[in-house]
Design a protein around this motif. Structure first.
Motif, short mmCIF file in Angstrom:
data_model
loop_
_atom_site.label_atom_id
_atom_site.label_comp_id
_atom_site.label_asym_id
_atom_site.label_seq_id
_atom_site.Cartn_x
_atom_site.Cartn_y
_atom_site.Cartn_z
N SER A 67 0.71 -1.24 -0.09
CA SER A 67 -0.06 -0.02 -0.19
C SER A 67 0.96 1.21 -0.08
O SER A 67 0.26 2.36 -0.27
CB SER A 67 -1.08 -0.08 1.18
N VAL A 68 2.14 1.22 0.50
CA VAL A 68 2.87 2.39 0.64
C VAL A 68 4.06 2.30 -0.45
O VAL A 68 4.49 1.34 -0.87
CB VAL A 68 3.58 2.29 2.09
N SER A 69 3.92 3.51 -1.15
CA SER A 69 4.93 3.68 -2.19
C SER A 69 6.38 4.44 -1.66
O SER A 69 6.50 5.16 -0.96
CB SER A 69 4.53 4.53 -3.49
N VAL A 70 7.41 3.71 -2.35
CA VAL A 70 8.62 4.39 -2.08
C VAL A 70 9.14 5.21 -2.87
O VAL A 70 9.35 5.03 -4.18
CB VAL A 70 9.76 2.94 -1.98
N SER A 71 9.45 6.39 -2.42
CA SER A 71 9.85 7.55 -3.20
C SER A 71 11.07 8.43 -2.59
O SER A 71 11.05 8.58 -1.24
CB SER A 71 8.71 8.19 -3.36
N VAL A 72 12.09 8.54 -3.52
CA VAL A 72 13.15 9.24 -2.90
C VAL A 72 13.50 10.35 -4.03
O VAL A 72 13.48 10.22 -5.08
CB VAL A 72 14.50 8.15 -2.80
N LEU A 73 13.68 11.53 -3.28
CA LEU A 73 14.44 12.59 -4.28
C LEU A 73 15.88 13.04 -3.34
O LEU A 73 15.91 13.43 -2.28
CB LEU A 73 13.51 13.99 -4.01
N ALA A 74 16.79 12.36 -4.19
CA ALA A 74 18.12 12.76 -3.57
C ALA A 74 18.94 14.08 -4.19
O ALA A 74 18.61 14.40 -5.37
CB ALA A 74 19.01 11.44 -4.45
N VAL A 75 19.77 14.42 -3.57
CA VAL A 75 20.48 15.75 -3.73
C VAL A 75 21.53 15.69 -5.00
O VAL A 75 21.85 16.09 -5.79
CB VAL A 75 21.17 16.08 -2.76
N ASP A 76 22.11 14.11 -4.89
CA ASP A 76 23.22 13.81 -6.01
C ASP A 76 22.66 12.93 -7.01
O ASP A 76 21.69 12.17 -6.67
CB ASP A 76 24.22 13.21 -5.14
N PRO A 77 23.35 13.15 -8.14
CA PRO A 77 24.16 14.13 -8.58
C PRO A 77 23.80 15.52 -8.75
O PRO A 77 22.59 15.74 -9.35
CB PRO A 77 24.81 13.42 -9.71
N ILE A 78 24.52 16.27 -8.12
CA ILE A 78 23.96 17.74 -7.76
C ILE A 78 23.89 18.52 -9.24
O ILE A 78 23.37 19.40 -9.49
CB ILE A 78 24.95 18.51 -6.88
N GLU A 79 24.74 17.95 -10.34
CA GLU A 79 24.81 18.53 -11.64
C GLU A 79 23.49 18.68 -12.26
O GLU A 79 23.20 19.94 -13.08
CB GLU A 79 25.69 17.80 -12.49
N ARG A 80 22.44 17.86 -12.10
CA ARG A 80 21.06 17.95 -12.47
C ARG A 80 20.49 19.46 -12.09
O ARG A 80 19.37 19.65 -12.76
CB ARG A 80 20.31 16.67 -12.49
N PHE A 81 20.96 19.98 -11.19
CA PHE A 81 20.44 21.14 -10.76
C PHE A 81 21.01 22.42 -11.03
O PHE A 81 20.62 23.38 -10.85
CB PHE A 81 20.28 21.31 -9.11
N LYS A 82 22.20 22.22 -11.82
CA LYS A 82 22.92 23.29 -12.25
C LYS A 82 22.82 23.66 -13.70
O LYS A 82 23.27 23.58 -14.66
CB LYS A 82 24.46 23.06 -12.27
N VAL A 83 21.41 23.91 -13.81
CA VAL A 83 20.50 24.15 -15.10
C VAL A 83 20.00 25.74 -15.04
O VAL A 83 19.94 26.27 -13.96
CB VAL A 83 19.45 23.21 -15.56
N ARG A 84 19.42 26.20 -15.95
CA ARG A 84 18.46 27.42 -15.92
C ARG A 84 17.78 27.44 -14.48
O ARG A 84 17.00 26.51 -14.14
CB ARG A 84 17.84 27.51 -16.99
N CYS A 85 17.93 28.57 -13.81
CA CYS A 85 17.15 28.78 -12.55
C CYS A 85 15.83 29.00 -12.57
O CYS A 85 15.11 29.68 -13.55
CB CYS A 85 17.77 30.11 -11.68
N ALA A 86 15.06 28.23 -11.97
CA ALA A 86 13.54 28.21 -11.92
C ALA A 86 13.02 29.68 -11.41
O ALA A 86 13.96 30.24 -10.69
CB ALA A 86 13.04 27.21 -10.94
N ALA A 87 12.14 30.03 -11.96
CA ALA A 87 11.71 31.51 -11.69
C ALA A 87 11.26 31.37 -10.32
O ALA A 87 10.38 30.57 -9.75
CB ALA A 87 10.52 32.12 -12.75
#
Ligand code: 0WD
Ligand code: CA
Length: 384
Positions: free
Chosen positions: A16-36
Motif C-alpha cells: 500500500s505504501v509507495s517508496v519514493s526518494v528525491l536525492a541531492v546527488d548528482p548535484i549537476e542536474r540542478f545546475k541548469v537554468r534557474c527556476a523562476a
C-alpha cells in the motif's frame, strides 16, 4: 531498492505504501537554468504580544531599526534574569491557517477566486529545503493535502529550539539581545536626538521571545504557488510601505567576530547560505549582521544585500553553495511532493524525512495521534 542515478528519483509501489526518494546527488542536474521565483507579495501580517496573544492583521510588534551604541552594547547583559523564553509548546500551522482564513474571508471582488496555493508552510521549513543540497542537517516534515493545498509542518526535534545547555541558551539570548538593542518600537524620526532616553531604555528591558511580528506572503517557485509565513525582525524605514512592505524589511543576525581564514570559510559556507535562503524567500533585501566577541561585546555591524550574497561567495572555495542549485532543488522538491501527497484528507499525514543526502517518504498515516499526527484543526475544515 537501488536509486536511479540519472534522475535521482524513483517511485515504486510496494503493497500500500509507495517508496519514493528525491536525492541531492548528482548535484549537476540542478545546475541548469534557474527556476523562476516570483516576487513575494505580502497578503496579511500578524503580531504576537508578550503573552503570545495573536493580533491578526496587526503590525504592532514590527519594530524599527536603530543602530545600537557599539561602545556600550553588551549582548550578554540581562542574561538570564531578564530573559523570558516562550513556552516550547508546538503551535503547528495554526497562525498560518488563521491567516489563510482571514485572507479568504476578507471582502473581495466577486470575480476573484479564493486564495488556493499549491503549498502553504512556514518560511523556516522552506529555508531548510533550499539549503538541503549543501547541508548535512536532518529534518522531518508532515504534509497534508487539504482542499487542493499541501500544508507542511515540521516534526521538530524540540530540544534544539533554544539550546539545551546554559551556553546554548546564552548564544540564543545574545541573538535576541542584539535585536532588542538594534530596534525601537516607534519610527526613529520621533526621537528627540541621540540622547533621547528611549535609546538607553533598550538595554534595561526584558528580552521576551513571545513577541513576534510575522509577514504572510504569496509567491511561486517555478509553477508551484506557495504561501509562507515568516518572522520579520524590523523595518529599515520610517514607515511600513503600503505597497511592497518587504522592500523595507531587514533581517538581523549575530555572528562571532571572524579572526582567521577557517572561520571566514565556515561563515561563507554555512551561515551565509542560511541567511541568504531565509531572507531571499520573503524578499527581504537587507541583512544586518552584528559581530560580537565571546564576552558579548559588539565589534562592528555590517549590512549585506541579500541578492549580492550568492555572488559574494562564488568561487571562494571548492564545493561552495550555489543559489541556482538551491532554488532548482526546492522546485524539484515541491514537484516531487505533489506526486506523492495525493490523498486529499485533513486526517492523512505524509511523513517526509531528509537524511542529509536525500528526501524520502517514510510513512502515510490516517488519524494517528500526537505531535506527528493530523494538524489541520477542526475550525479550518469544511470552509472553502
Ligand atoms: O519554521 C519553523 N520550523 C517553525 C516556525 C516551527 C514552528 C513554529 N514556527 C513559527 C515561529 O515561531 C513563527 O511564529 O512560525 C513563525 C514563523 O517562523 P519562521 O520565520 O518560519 O522561522 P525561522 O525562519 O525558522 O526563524 C526566524 C526567527 C528566528 O530568528 P533567527 O535570526 O535565529 O533565524 O524566528 C525565531 C528565531 O528568532 N524562531 C522562533 N522563536 C521561538 N520559537 C522559533 C520557535 N519555534 N522558530 C523560529
Ligand atoms: Ca534574526
Amino acid at each position: 531498492g537501488h536509486r536511479s542515478q540519472r534522475s535521482g528519483h524513483r517511485t515504486s509501489s510496494s503493497s500500500s505504501v509507495s517508496v519514493s526518494v528525491l536525492a541531492v546527488d548528482p548535484i549537476e542536474r540542478f545546475k541548469v537554468r534557474c527556476a523562476a521565483y516570483q516576487q513575494p507579495k505580502e497578503i496579511v501580517c500578524f503580531s504576537y504580544d508578550e503573552e503570545r496573544k495573536l493580533s491578526m492583521g496587526s503590525d504592532d510588534k514590527l519594530s524599527y531599526y536603530c543602530e545600537p551604541d557599539i561602545q556600550s552594547a553588551n549582548l550578554s547583559s540581562g542574561f538570564p534574569d531578564r530573559y523570558v523564553m516562550r513556552e516550547p509548546v508546538p503551535e503547528r500551522l495554526d497562525a498560518l491557517l488563521e491567516s489563510m482564513r482571514h485572507v479568504n474571508s476578507r471582502p473581495r471582488d466577486p470575480n476573484t477566486p479564493p486564495l488556493r496555493p499549491a503549498f502553504c508552510t512556514w518560511r523556516g521549513i522552506m529555508t531548510k529545503v533550499l539549503c538541503a543540497p549543501f547541508s548535512r542537517d536532518r529534518w522531518e516534515l508532515g504534509a497534508t493535502l487539504h482542499d487542493g493545498t499541501i500544508y507542511i509542518e515540521e516534526h521538530e526535534k524540540r530540544k534544539d529550539l533554544y539550546g539545551s545547555t546554559d551556553k546554548d541558551k546564552l548564544m540564543s539570548y545574545m541573538g535576541y539581545k542584539f535585536e532588542a538593542l538594534a530596534t525601537i518600537p516607534f519610527p526613529p524620526a520621533e526621537l528627540s536626538g541621540p540622547s533621547d532616553p528611549r535609546l538607553a531604555e533598550r538595554d534595561s528591558g526584558t528580552v521576551n521571545t513571545n513577541v513576534q511580528f510575522c509577514s504572510v506572503f504569496k509567491t511561486k517557485i517555478g509553477v508551484n504557488s506557495i504561501v509562507m509565513g515568516a518572522e520579520v525582525d524590523c523595518l529599515l524605514a520610517d514607515r511600513k510601505p503600503e505597497r511592497d512592505p518587504q522592500s523595507a524589511y531587514a533581517e538581523l543576525k549575530t555572528n562571532r567576530v571572524i579572526t582567521n581564514e577557517r572561520q571566514q570559510q565556515s561563515f561563507e559556507r554555512h551561515k551565509l547560505l542560511k541567511v541568504w535562503a531565509q531572507s531571499f524567500l520573503p524578499g527581504i533585501p537587507t541583512v544586518i549582521v552584528g559581530y560580537r566577541h565571546d564576552n558579548g561585546r559588539l565589534s562592528h555591524i555590517e549590512r549585506r544585500r541579500t541578492l549580492d550574497i550568492p555572488r559574494s561567495v562564488r568561487g571562494t572555495q571548492p564545493g561552495i553553495w550555489d543559489a541556482t542549485v538551491c532554488i532548482n532543488f526546492a522546485d524539484a522538491f515541491l514537484t516531487w511532493l505533489k506526486e506523492i501527497v495525493v490523498i486529499d484528507d485533513p486526517d492523512t499525514v505524509y511523513t517526509i524525512e531528509f537524511d542529509g543526502r536525500a528526501a524520502s517518504l517514510l510513512r502515510v498515516e490516517t488519524g494517528a495521534e500526537g505531535p506527528e499526527g493530523p494538524f489541520i484543526p477542526p475550525w479550518y475544515r469544511g470552509q472553502s
